[in-house]
Design an enzyme around this catalytic site. Structure first.
Site, PDB file in Angstrom:
ATOM      1  N   HIS A  37      30.817  28.176  35.584  1.00 52.21           N
ATOM      2  CA  HIS A  37      31.803  29.158  36.086  1.00 52.21           C
ATOM      3  C   HIS A  37      32.107  28.952  37.506  1.00 52.21           C
ATOM      4  O   HIS A  37      33.542  29.302  37.736  1.00 52.21           O
ATOM      5  CB  HIS A  37      31.359  30.548  35.899  1.00 52.21           C
ATOM      6  CG  HIS A  37      32.177  31.559  36.203  1.00 52.21           C
ATOM      7  ND1 HIS A  37      33.349  31.893  35.266  1.00 52.21           N
ATOM      8  CD2 HIS A  37      32.409  32.517  37.358  1.00 52.21           C
ATOM      9  CE1 HIS A  37      34.158  32.940  35.878  1.00 52.21           C
ATOM     10  NE2 HIS A  37      33.459  33.186  36.901  1.00 52.21           N
ATOM     11  N   HIS A  47      37.480  37.180  32.140  1.00 51.34           N
ATOM     12  CA  HIS A  47      36.337  37.845  31.986  1.00 51.34           C
ATOM     13  C   HIS A  47      36.055  38.305  30.686  1.00 51.34           C
ATOM     14  O   HIS A  47      35.564  39.135  30.030  1.00 51.34           O
ATOM     15  CB  HIS A  47      36.489  39.282  32.971  1.00 51.34           C
ATOM     16  CG  HIS A  47      35.616  39.603  33.734  1.00 51.34           C
ATOM     17  ND1 HIS A  47      34.925  40.605  33.873  1.00 51.34           N
ATOM     18  CD2 HIS A  47      34.783  38.666  34.826  1.00 51.34           C
ATOM     19  CE1 HIS A  47      33.931  40.712  34.811  1.00 51.34           C
ATOM     20  NE2 HIS A  47      34.133  39.548  35.295  1.00 51.34           N
TER      21      HIS A  47
END
Length: 766
Positions: free
Chosen positions: A59, A108
């Site tokens: 990420h 998200h």
């Protein structure tokens, strides 16, 4: 509080090289852990391991994608408008009159599946802070959402929470939600996509960067206190596959407080206005680990931090937990000593907690050519001592193997040519209604009506129109248009062309309002990078986007990669979501997608060429549950020509409305424009009715021409080489479509009932 005698300090790490460490549980590979030991010349402390594990996560480090993302820089077209490109929190472009706009989209996804409300809410909060850290006032948000089948039990669990989270956070902040997407497909079952975009406005001289220059400058943490929520979110949730136990990962999901974020926004903007910061970074993924390493790496020296000064809402947190916490509504600033008092006074004025937790240090001698050391202490004991750039900028870079999936060729050869066509007008009519009323095409009002579209007063155009349009400032009529698009079906069939089609549609949506496309952001949602088939899809998609942006002259200003979007061995459709920003000189000339009732009798002109292109189409998917063949042909030169025609037609007043053709083809575009304007139309199409109504050929748009301007529009289209066909007129109380073998009549009340009732019915939320 951890006792000093029990701390895993640097000195203890030097004398206990064989101490077992949970690097694998933190998502690190054996070779990554070995490399950390080589960098440090010893084993890492627990706190250092926490930093490297989150900063080297997929990420944060883009370790599997970086080699492909470099194309966006290597192929970047020259743009006088680009003020800040990739590498910062968000890109910045010049939109004229001394104003700059910054925008970005991020994912998200996994947090929103685990805890839908908070996962989606903090997705909004995080992207807003990214925009804020550039020095801009956030002025609008958008969201691109994908779920499993609308009728599925898991969708019923996830979707309402996601929508409530977006609505709650954005509405509380007072930011209009001006557009986005809503899609449904079995491929997103148990792995929804929640992509949030924010746009902000500033003056040219107001740009801020994530850097920590100046030895002796103070490092200030301000905003919320630090708690246990979100610990390991970047490595635990965002960088791993999902499984049946994913619901148990709720402690890794952050908890948001939009009211505190609103104060933080106003406080930060005043700090910027008073020139009280020299560097700024928000605390999102990886929290204190990210903010300190990136600020230090972006500066001229090192940094010394006292972790025991970090305000906690749980005094039991250890140094490594503090470093990994992703508690929301926090910022980190670098402040000159002479301005520190004014900084703290401003924070106190806004009731924002601010604490000096360290200072920028100087590089001495041959200490480190990478920019000094990041040193962190806990009650006087050193628990971190590392070169910050090795964590923020010099993480692992993988050349993942990739190859075409084994089923790719078979998928492309299974074309829609074998699908049955309607044998009567009654069947054709039923198919039009079925496509118009399908989730993902039907009215999304059940979702979008929960968002405030007009707060702040500068929204000119919002959902359900092709793009959101906002005024740049309270005075003046300059505006920007924004659209996001992505079609996972197209990209599954051909990742290169599918990504270009997503970009082309967003480009076309912006142009349909009359704006000039200017810059691009992206959120690249894919399965596991450890799967060579997924990496082939990713490599082709990034190559496609880079080539398209190069050809049309719109640089990629930044974005996000979201990997591991799969449950078990089943990956989602590859879904690059592309955001395009355009500028419009006078928002009063903007075009809507609604047929204007006041222009009854006005001509409807179809711009562009229609071919038999049904691969990946809504018709094939909705009517036949089919995915196969090739997606529509990409013609970027035709897209550019169409955009020029639409922009000039809007600016010169030739057009009264415009609507791009995409999902569902002409049938859906006619239905949407009629319903949005409350007036029908009568059109006549040539050739095969299914191709005419449902083909999704790109580079097409409907235009309603102001009476008396037909010849001028024809001349404009001829000048730019855009095919233009008058297909009918605005008027009446039905959408009437005549084709060579018959006709279809769709009364507006019936069409509206089908279009508006479908989603509430599927969600059992009438």
């Amino acid at each position: 509080m951890t006792e000093t005698s029990q701390l895993d300090t640097v000195s203890r790490a030097e004398t206990s090289p064989d101490t077992p460490q949970p690097f694998a549980e933190l998502g690190m590979k054996d070779d990554e852990y070995a490399r950390v030991r080589t960098i440090l010349g010893r084993r890492p402390t627990s706190a250092e391991l926490a930093i490297y594990s989150v900063m080297w996560s997929e990420h944060c480090s883009y370790k599997s994608s970086k080699t492909h993302l470099r194309q966006f820089g290597a192929k970047a077209p020259h743009s006088d408008a680009l003020l800040v490109g990739m590498g910062e929190n968000a890109g910045v472009v010049d939109v004229g009159d001394g104003y700059a706009v910054t925008f970005k989209i991020e994912s998200h996804n996994h947090p929103s599946y685990v805890e839908p409300h908070q996962g989606a809410a903090t997705g909004v909060g995080g992207i807003v802070r990214d925009i804020l850290t550039m020095g801009a006032r956030p002025v609008a948000v958008m969201d691109a959402l994908r779920f499993g089948p609308a009728e599925a039990a898991d969708t019923h669990r996830v979707l309402p929470g996601v929508v409530s989270g977006i609505s709650f956070y954005g509405n509380c902040l007072g930011l209009p939600n001006i557009g986005g997407e809503l899609g449904f497909d079995p491929g997103y079952s148990a792995n929804p996509l929640v992509n949030a975009l924010c746009v902000g406005v500033m003056r040219h001289d107001g740009i801020k960067l994530a850097q920590a220059p100046g030895p002796g400058n103070k490092v200030v943490l301000f905003g919320a206190t630090t708690g246990p929520d979100g610990i390991g979110g970047a490595s635990v949730l965002a960088s791993a596959n999902f499984d049946a136990e994913s619901h148990a990962k709720r402690p890794s999901v952050q908890v948001g407080d939009p009211f505190l974020e609103k104060l933080l926004i106003e406080c930060s903007l005043e700090l910027f206005e008073r020139d009280l910061v020299v560097g700024i970074q928000d605390l999102g993924a990886a929290g204190v680990s990210c903010a300190t390493t990136e600020l230090a790496a972006g500066g001229t020296g090192g940094m010394r931090i006292a972790l025991d000064r970090v305000p906690l809402r749980d005094p039991r947190l250890t140094p490594e937990e503090i470093l990994m916490s992703e508690s929301q509504e926090r910022m980190m600033a670098v402040v000159e000593p002479g301005k520190l008092e004014a900084f703290l006074d401003t924070c106190a004025k806004w009731d924002i907690l601010a604490t000096v937790i360290g200072e920028v240090t100087e590089v001495t001698g041959e200490e480190d050519q990478r920019g000094g050391r990041l040193v962190m202490t806990w009650h006087g004991e050193t628990v971190v001592d590392l070169p910050p750039r090795t964590a923020s900028d010099e993480g692992p870079v993988y050349e993942r193997p990739y190859h075409k999936p084994a089923d790719q060729d078979a998928l492309q050869t299974d074309t829609p040519a074998r699908l049955a066509r309607p044998v009567s007008d009654a069947e054709l009519r039923e198919q039009v209604l079925t496509v118009v009323g399908s989730p993902g095409i039907c009215d999304a009002g059940w979702v979008t009506e929960q968002y405030d579209r007009y707060v702040l007063g500068n929204t000119v155009l919002a959902t359900p129109h092709d793009s959101g349009v906002i005024r740049v400032a309270d005075t003046g009529d300059r505006g920007v248009a924004l659209a996001t698009d992505g079609n996972g079906r197209y990209t599954r069939l051909d990742p290169y062309a599918g990504t270009q089609l997503a970009y082309a549609e967003a480009y076309r949506n912006v142009a349909a309002t009359g704006a000039r496309p200017l810059a691009v952001t992206n959120c690249l949602n894919f399965g596991s990078p450890e799967d060579p088939g997924v990496m082939w899809q990713f490599a082709e998609a990034t190559r496609g986007l880079a080539d398209a942006c190069q050809e049309l002259g719109t640089p990629v200003t930044g974005g996000n990669v979201s990997f591991y979007n799969q449950t078990g061995a089943t990956a989602i459709h590859p879904t690059p979501v592309i955001g395009v920003l355009g500028v419009i000189d006078d928002v009063n000339t903007r075009l809507t997608s609604a047929f204007p009732a006041a222009t009854e009798g006005a001509s409807i002109v179809l711009l562009g060429e229609t071919r038999e292109e049904l691969g990946g189409s809504a018709w094939a998917s909705v009517i036949h549950d089919h995915l196969g063949g090739q997606p529509p042909r990409v013609d970027l030169a035709a897209e550019a020509a169409l955009a020029r025609v639409l922009g000039e037609a809007a600016a010169t007043g030739l057009a009264a409305a415009a609507h791009d053709l995409s999902d569902g083809g002409l049938a859906v575009a006619l239905a949407e424009s009629a319903l949005r304007g409350g007036v029908g139309c009568a059109v006549q199409v040539a050739g095969d009715a299914v191709t005419a109504l449902f083909s999704e050929s790109a580079a097409r748009a409907l235009v309603v021409v102001h009476p008396g301007s037909e010849a001028a529009l024809t001349e404009l289209c001829d000048r730019h080489g855009v095919p233009a066909t008058a297909i009918g007129t605005v008027g009446g109380t039905a959408v009437r479509i005549t084709h060579p073998a018959g006709s279809v009549d769709l009364p507006l009340p019936e069409l509206r009932a089908t279009y508006e009732a479908a989603l509430p019915a599927a969600l059992d939320a009438v």
